[in-house]
Design a protein around this motif. Structure first.
Motif, PDB file in Angstrom:
ATOM      1  N   ALA A 119      79.597  68.678  48.367  1.00  0.00           N
ATOM      2  CA  ALA A 119      80.310  67.499  47.864  1.00  0.00           C
ATOM      3  C   ALA A 119      79.356  66.319  47.711  1.00  0.00           C
ATOM      4  O   ALA A 119      79.427  65.566  46.731  1.00  0.00           O
ATOM      5  CB  ALA A 119      81.459  67.148  48.807  1.00  0.00           C
ATOM      6  N   ARG A 120      78.461  66.169  48.673  1.00  0.00           N
ATOM      7  CA  ARG A 120      77.508  65.055  48.625  1.00  0.00           C
ATOM      8  C   ARG A 120      76.542  65.203  47.453  1.00  0.00           C
ATOM      9  O   ARG A 120      76.230  64.226  46.761  1.00  0.00           O
ATOM     10  CB  ARG A 120      76.747  64.995  49.949  1.00  0.00           C
ATOM     11  N   HIS A 121      76.068  66.412  47.204  1.00  0.00           N
ATOM     12  CA  HIS A 121      75.080  66.617  46.142  1.00  0.00           C
ATOM     13  C   HIS A 121      75.716  66.804  44.767  1.00  0.00           C
ATOM     14  O   HIS A 121      75.188  66.324  43.764  1.00  0.00           O
ATOM     15  CB  HIS A 121      74.204  67.820  46.481  1.00  0.00           C
ATOM     16  N   TYR A 122      76.844  67.497  44.697  1.00  0.00           N
ATOM     17  CA  TYR A 122      77.498  67.723  43.411  1.00  0.00           C
ATOM     18  C   TYR A 122      77.954  66.414  42.783  1.00  0.00           C
ATOM     19  O   TYR A 122      78.114  66.330  41.568  1.00  0.00           O
ATOM     20  CB  TYR A 122      78.696  68.653  43.582  1.00  0.00           C
ATOM     21  N   ALA A 123      78.176  65.400  43.600  1.00  0.00           N
ATOM     22  CA  ALA A 123      78.655  64.114  43.083  1.00  0.00           C
ATOM     23  C   ALA A 123      77.677  63.487  42.101  1.00  0.00           C
ATOM     24  O   ALA A 123      78.067  62.634  41.292  1.00  0.00           O
ATOM     25  CB  ALA A 123      78.919  63.153  44.236  1.00  0.00           C
ATOM     26  N   GLY A 124      76.400  63.896  42.141  1.00  0.00           N
ATOM     27  CA  GLY A 124      75.421  63.331  41.235  1.00  0.00           C
ATOM     28  C   GLY A 124      75.152  64.164  40.004  1.00  0.00           C
ATOM     29  O   GLY A 124      74.320  63.781  39.171  1.00  0.00           O
ATOM     30  N   LEU A 125      75.853  65.302  39.861  1.00  0.00           N
ATOM     31  CA  LEU A 125      75.626  66.182  38.712  1.00  0.00           C
ATOM     32  C   LEU A 125      76.510  65.785  37.537  1.00  0.00           C
ATOM     33  O   LEU A 125      77.369  64.906  37.642  1.00  0.00           O
ATOM     34  CB  LEU A 125      75.909  67.630  39.126  1.00  0.00           C
ATOM     35  N   ASP A 126      76.308  66.461  36.426  1.00  0.00           N
ATOM     36  CA  ASP A 126      77.122  66.191  35.238  1.00  0.00           C
ATOM     37  C   ASP A 126      78.363  67.066  35.177  1.00  0.00           C
ATOM     38  O   ASP A 126      79.406  66.633  34.682  1.00  0.00           O
ATOM     39  CB  ASP A 126      76.282  66.412  33.971  1.00  0.00           C
ATOM     40  N   ALA A 127      78.260  68.308  35.662  1.00  0.00           N
ATOM     41  CA  ALA A 127      79.412  69.216  35.583  1.00  0.00           C
ATOM     42  C   ALA A 127      79.292  70.293  36.649  1.00  0.00           C
ATOM     43  O   ALA A 127      78.195  70.643  37.096  1.00  0.00           O
ATOM     44  CB  ALA A 127      79.511  69.856  34.198  1.00  0.00           C
ATOM     45  N   VAL A 128      80.453  70.804  37.061  1.00  0.00           N
ATOM     46  CA  VAL A 128      80.556  71.983  37.919  1.00  0.00           C
ATOM     47  C   VAL A 128      81.404  72.994  37.166  1.00  0.00           C
ATOM     48  O   VAL A 128      82.526  72.686  36.762  1.00  0.00           O
ATOM     49  CB  VAL A 128      81.197  71.651  39.276  1.00  0.00           C
ATOM     50  N   GLU A 343      80.085  67.331  24.806  1.00  0.00           N
ATOM     51  CA  GLU A 343      81.020  66.431  25.482  1.00  0.00           C
ATOM     52  C   GLU A 343      80.326  65.639  26.591  1.00  0.00           C
ATOM     53  O   GLU A 343      80.567  64.433  26.754  1.00  0.00           O
ATOM     54  CB  GLU A 343      82.168  67.254  26.074  1.00  0.00           C
ATOM     55  N   LEU A 344      79.448  66.296  27.338  1.00  0.00           N
ATOM     56  CA  LEU A 344      78.760  65.618  28.438  1.00  0.00           C
ATOM     57  C   LEU A 344      77.814  64.538  27.920  1.00  0.00           C
ATOM     58  O   LEU A 344      77.681  63.471  28.535  1.00  0.00           O
ATOM     59  CB  LEU A 344      77.985  66.638  29.278  1.00  0.00           C
ATOM     60  N   VAL A 345      77.156  64.803  26.797  1.00  0.00           N
ATOM     61  CA  VAL A 345      76.270  63.793  26.210  1.00  0.00           C
ATOM     62  C   VAL A 345      77.074  62.573  25.765  1.00  0.00           C
ATOM     63  O   VAL A 345      76.707  61.425  26.053  1.00  0.00           O
ATOM     64  CB  VAL A 345      75.483  64.391  25.021  1.00  0.00           C
ATOM     65  N   GLN A 346      78.188  62.814  25.086  1.00  0.00           N
ATOM     66  CA  GLN A 346      78.998  61.719  24.557  1.00  0.00           C
ATOM     67  C   GLN A 346      79.660  60.899  25.671  1.00  0.00           C
ATOM     68  O   GLN A 346      79.869  59.691  25.512  1.00  0.00           O
ATOM     69  CB  GLN A 346      80.061  62.263  23.614  1.00  0.00           C
ATOM     70  N   SER A 347      79.985  61.542  26.786  1.00  0.00           N
ATOM     71  CA  SER A 347      80.719  60.850  27.849  1.00  0.00           C
ATOM     72  C   SER A 347      79.816  60.348  28.966  1.00  0.00           C
ATOM     73  O   SER A 347      80.311  59.884  29.987  1.00  0.00           O
ATOM     74  CB  SER A 347      81.771  61.796  28.449  1.00  0.00           C
ATOM     75  N   ARG A 348      78.506  60.429  28.776  1.00  0.00           N
ATOM     76  CA  ARG A 348      77.574  60.107  29.874  1.00  0.00           C
ATOM     77  C   ARG A 348      77.801  58.701  30.429  1.00  0.00           C
ATOM     78  O   ARG A 348      77.888  58.509  31.645  1.00  0.00           O
ATOM     79  CB  ARG A 348      76.143  60.282  29.387  1.00  0.00           C
ATOM     80  N   ASN A 349      77.911  57.699  29.585  1.00  0.00           N
ATOM     81  CA  ASN A 349      78.076  56.324  30.065  1.00  0.00           C
ATOM     82  C   ASN A 349      79.405  56.142  30.786  1.00  0.00           C
ATOM     83  O   ASN A 349      79.470  55.469  31.827  1.00  0.00           O
ATOM     84  CB  ASN A 349      77.968  55.334  28.894  1.00  0.00           C
ATOM     85  N   TRP A 353      79.934  55.222  34.777  1.00  0.00           N
ATOM     86  CA  TRP A 353      80.752  54.083  35.223  1.00  0.00           C
ATOM     87  C   TRP A 353      81.775  54.538  36.260  1.00  0.00           C
ATOM     88  O   TRP A 353      81.977  53.852  37.274  1.00  0.00           O
ATOM     89  CB  TRP A 353      81.460  53.470  34.013  1.00  0.00           C
ATOM     90  N   ARG A 354      82.410  55.688  36.034  1.00  0.00           N
ATOM     91  CA  ARG A 354      83.372  56.208  37.003  1.00  0.00           C
ATOM     92  C   ARG A 354      82.702  56.514  38.336  1.00  0.00           C
ATOM     93  O   ARG A 354      83.255  56.265  39.407  1.00  0.00           O
ATOM     94  CB  ARG A 354      84.027  57.481  36.456  1.00  0.00           C
ATOM     95  N   ARG A 355      81.493  57.053  38.266  1.00  0.00           N
ATOM     96  CA  ARG A 355      80.759  57.386  39.482  1.00  0.00           C
ATOM     97  C   ARG A 355      80.455  56.129  40.296  1.00  0.00           C
ATOM     98  O   ARG A 355      80.678  56.081  41.504  1.00  0.00           O
ATOM     99  CB  ARG A 355      79.466  58.113  39.094  1.00  0.00           C
ATOM    100  N   HIS A 356      79.937  55.104  39.599  1.00  0.00           N
ATOM    101  CA  HIS A 356      79.611  53.862  40.301  1.00  0.00           C
ATOM    102  C   HIS A 356      80.857  53.173  40.823  1.00  0.00           C
ATOM    103  O   HIS A 356      80.849  52.617  41.936  1.00  0.00           O
ATOM    104  CB  HIS A 356      78.841  52.924  39.361  1.00  0.00           C
ATOM    105  N   SER A 357      81.939  53.186  40.066  1.00  0.00           N
ATOM    106  CA  SER A 357      83.187  52.556  40.506  1.00  0.00           C
ATOM    107  C   SER A 357      83.713  53.215  41.779  1.00  0.00           C
ATOM    108  O   SER A 357      84.135  52.545  42.721  1.00  0.00           O
ATOM    109  CB  SER A 357      84.242  52.652  39.401  1.00  0.00           C
ATOM    110  N   ALA A 358      83.672  54.539  41.803  1.00  0.00           N
ATOM    111  CA  ALA A 358      84.125  55.259  42.990  1.00  0.00           C
ATOM    112  C   ALA A 358      83.250  54.934  44.198  1.00  0.00           C
ATOM    113  O   ALA A 358      83.747  54.782  45.326  1.00  0.00           O
ATOM    114  CB  ALA A 358      84.123  56.764  42.718  1.00  0.00           C
ATOM    115  N   ARG A 359      81.935  54.821  43.956  1.00  0.00           N
ATOM    116  CA  ARG A 359      81.011  54.509  45.057  1.00  0.00           C
ATOM    117  C   ARG A 359      81.310  53.122  45.636  1.00  0.00           C
ATOM    118  O   ARG A 359      81.356  52.942  46.856  1.00  0.00           O
ATOM    119  CB  ARG A 359      79.572  54.586  44.540  1.00  0.00           C
ATOM    120  N   TRP A 360      81.546  52.146  44.752  1.00  0.00           N
ATOM    121  CA  TRP A 360      81.849  50.792  45.236  1.00  0.00           C
ATOM    122  C   TRP A 360      83.206  50.737  45.929  1.00  0.00           C
ATOM    123  O   TRP A 360      83.367  50.001  46.920  1.00  0.00           O
ATOM    124  CB  TRP A 360      81.796  49.790  44.077  1.00  0.00           C
ATOM    125  N   ARG A 361      84.176  51.510  45.466  1.00  0.00           N
ATOM    126  CA  ARG A 361      85.477  51.534  46.143  1.00  0.00           C
ATOM    127  C   ARG A 361      85.349  52.097  47.552  1.00  0.00           C
ATOM    128  O   ARG A 361      85.976  51.606  48.489  1.00  0.00           O
ATOM    129  CB  ARG A 361      86.476  52.370  45.327  1.00  0.00           C
TER     130      ARG A 361
END
Length: 370
Positions: A119-128, A343-349, A353-361
């Motif tokens: 969970a800790r490492h997968y959080a930084g990947l693009d897809a599972v 899809e992953l290329v187009q949705s990267r930004n 943003w979702r990743r950073h928002s979750a981290r700050w929450r």
């Protein structure tokens, strides 16, 4: 395209590779290699997770070589194929590349400790990517990964180079590792009842593993010598399946159910336990096979007898299996991966943003709790 092998054991690969594919081994375990005398080979791995089932096969040398290779990798897409390798990818894979973790086991097959590491490492990947929709749903529910695409793509099962089964044989086949979880003891007991009513039928079990001697003794105890046989490991298994009329699986759990798909590719109807997580996504009950409850020996007997006693049904289901198994062709599955990459290329930004928002929450929640 490059396939990176973590460990090299032999001079030639077990499987033939397309000449356009570059094979790159990271650690050479052969006796005459320089890696064999590298002291780091005998030091325990530090990065590869200790809770991973294959931890003892990895070493500090593996850690170092994986880091060196990934940090210098110029690929646009990098895919890891087992949990510990996915941790390497998360730690060392270049951020400009799409980094994708494939899961060929299941979420619940991992220990609690390993799931926490992942969970800790997968959080930084693009897809599972899992092999079944059921397992993807488990990951979404139990391992929330904001900004990470979690989806299912089944394994590729290519068209075998052997003719399909003609459906008229009197053979039930099974294949897989000879381990307790495959419940081959249950299958042998079920076949005993089938053999009592249809003495011309035989059971062939393909595979190797620690349960071989126990299963051999069980066959003798049930009076099935010569009727139920342990055939050893065979490859390609489709050649053996093409000589069968039914392929059976009594497993307690499957991450996908590769042998079921391989049997259907040769026009053989399958009888399988409805175990988590794969069979229900491969078999359409009554159309190309039958599903029975896990551990229910009598239900397994009844399903086998239903097909043994009805050649017309076997042939009909076998033809349906040939058609439905086409969804495992390379073409459609490669297309799904290509769509995923786009899809992953187009949705990267947006995903970042979702990743950073979750981290700050999480940080805010931690502060408020304190």
């Amino acid at each position: 395209m490059e396939v990176v092998s973590m460990l090299r054991h032999r001079a030639r690969p077990r499987f033939e590779a397309d000449p356009r594919v570059r094979l790159t081994p990271l650690v050479d375990l052969r006796e005459d290699s320089s890696d064999a005398v590298d002291p780091r080979l005998r030091e325990p791995a530090v990065v590869f997770p200790a809770a991973e089932k294959r931890y003892r096969q990895y070493s500090r040398l593996t850690d170092v070589r994986a880091e060196e290779h990934l940090r210098g990798c110029t690929a646009d897409v990098i895919i890891g194929t087992r949990p510990g390798v996915n941790v390497y990818l998360a730690r060392f894979g270049p951020r400009r590349a799409l980094r994708i973790a494939q899961e060929h086991l299941t979420h619940d097959a991992h220990s609690t400790r390993l799931r926490a590491d992942l969970a800790r490492h997968y959080a930084g990947l693009d897809a599972v990517v899992t092999t079944t929709e059921a397992d993807a749903a488990v990951y979404r529910a139990r391992m929330p990964l904001p900004g990470v695409r979690v989806l299912a793509v089944p394994n590729i099962v290519p068209e075998p180079p052997v003719p399909p089964s003609y459906g008229g044989a009197t053979v039930i086949a099974a294949a897989g590792r000879l381990v307790r979880g495959k419940r081959l003891d249950l299958l042998i007991d079920a076949f005993r009842q089938v053999a009592g009513r249809y003495p011309e039928w035989t059971l062939r079990i393909y595979g190797a593993g620690p349960e071989r001697e126990r299963l051999k003794e069980l066959i003798g105890e049930r009076g099935l010598d010569g009727r139920a046989r342990l055939m050893g490991a065979r490859s390609p298994i489709e050649t053996e399946f093409a000589q069968a009329a039914i392929v059976a699986s009594a497993s307690s759990a499957e991450s996908f159910g590769m042998t079921l798909a391989e049997a259907m590719r040769r026009g053989v109807p399958v009888v399988s336990t409805n175990c988590p997580l794969g069979p229900a996504e491969i078999i359409t009950p009554g159309v190309d096979g039958l599903l029975v409850p896990v551990g229910d020996g009598q239900a397994l007997v009844d399903a086998l007898l239903a097909l043994v006693s009805d050649e017309t049904a076997r042939r009909r289901m076998g033809q349906a299996a040939l058609v439905s198994a086409r969804r495992f062709d390379p073409g459609p599955i490669v297309s799904r991966y290509e769509e995923l990459f786009g899809e992953l290329v187009q949705s990267r930004n947006v995903r970042e943003w979702r990743r950073h928002s979750a981290r700050w929450r999480r940080r805010l929640h931690h502060v408020l709790r304190r």
